[in-house]
Design an enzyme around this catalytic site. Structure first.
Site, short mmCIF file in Angstrom:
data_model
loop_
_atom_site.label_atom_id
_atom_site.label_comp_id
_atom_site.label_asym_id
_atom_site.label_seq_id
_atom_site.Cartn_x
_atom_site.Cartn_y
_atom_site.Cartn_z
N SER A 1 -16.08 36.66 56.52
CA SER A 1 -15.62 35.51 57.29
C SER A 1 -16.59 35.22 58.43
O SER A 1 -17.79 35.08 58.21
CB SER A 1 -14.20 35.78 57.80
OG SER A 1 -13.62 34.60 58.30
N ASP B 1 -9.92 29.20 48.94
CA ASP B 1 -10.03 29.63 50.33
C ASP B 1 -9.75 28.45 51.26
O ASP B 1 -10.47 27.46 51.24
CB ASP B 1 -11.44 30.18 50.58
CG ASP B 1 -11.59 30.84 51.94
OD1 ASP B 1 -10.78 30.54 52.84
OD2 ASP B 1 -12.51 31.66 52.10
N HIS C 1 -8.68 33.41 50.97
CA HIS C 1 -9.71 33.84 51.92
C HIS C 1 -9.88 35.36 51.97
O HIS C 1 -10.99 35.87 51.95
CB HIS C 1 -9.38 33.31 53.32
CG HIS C 1 -10.37 33.70 54.37
ND1 HIS C 1 -11.68 33.26 54.36
CD2 HIS C 1 -10.25 34.50 55.47
CE1 HIS C 1 -12.33 33.75 55.40
NE2 HIS C 1 -11.48 34.51 56.09
#
Length: 216
Positions: free
Chosen positions: A68, A153, A183
């Site tokens: 991320s 995502d 995600h």
């Protein structure tokens, strides 16, 4: 939250070292405030280089992993170090492109502008300047890398991974998109999906670790 990644890598026979970003985990700093990403990356890099250069590990293959927003920090760490330091880079759902639905409205930007100097440490979202630093020169990425993303995502765009794959100069680059996954690929998906992801990730790492040879 991220211990499953560490435990999985360790079970494959790899030594795993993790560092909290400033303002995250149990580190010092304002909660969830990053500020200057170059400094954030430099702080983490000093820890990883200390470990990388220590006697037990200096002659072994070494990989940087970022998930991320940490994907942007990982990219900056790579830019700040000698490219030969790392055998490869691994990105899981990296944040290089901000989805439209995450961008603040013009009204919010205006209001924050009025509060400049007061609201700049409020927990809001990463700005374009922050994530843009990490992907400004993708052609400078020459290290082997793997980037993985779920097509569903809703936090970071799969286009982040696609952009990196298309623009990077590396001759050894891999992009894996997982249909319908969200995600949090390793922490949040059903076990059967996680097993697929970890198996393919391990195959990629093992192949490059076995082919590793010291440059000096």
């Amino acid at each position: 939250m991220f211990q499953k990644i560490c435990l999985s890598y360790a079970s494959w026979g790899y030594a795993v070292f993790a560092a909290d970003l400033l303002g995250h985990g149990r580190s010092d700093g304002l909660r969830c405030y990053l500020g200057d990403m170059d400094k954030i990356a430099a702080a983490s890099l000093s820890f990883f280089l200390h470990t990388r250069r220590s006697e037990p590990y200096r002659h072994l293959p070494a990989f940087l992993f970022g998930e991320s927003m940490r994907g942007a920090a990982t990219m900056l760490m790579y830019f700040q170090s000698n490219p030969d330091t790392w055998t490869g880079l691994i990105f899981s759902t990296p944040l290089f492109v901000i989805p439209e639905n995450m961008k603040p409205s013009k009204l919010r930007l205006f209001l924050y502008g009025l509060l400049f100097g007061v609201a700049d440490t409020w927990a809001v979202m990463p700005d374009n300047k922050m994530v843009g630093k990490a992907i400004k020169d993708p052609e400078k990425v020459t290290a082997p890398f793997l980037t993985v993303h779920g097509t569903a995502d809703g936090v970071t765009c799969p286009s982040s991974s696609e952009l990196l794959y298309e623009k990077a100069a590396s001759v050894d680059k891999s992009l894996k998109l997982y249909d319908g996954m969200y995600h949090s690929l390793i922490q949040g998906e059903p076990d059967e999906n996680v097993e697929i992801l970890l198996r393919e990730m391990r195959e990629w790492i093992d192949e490059r670790a076995l082919g590793y040879g010291p440059k000096n």
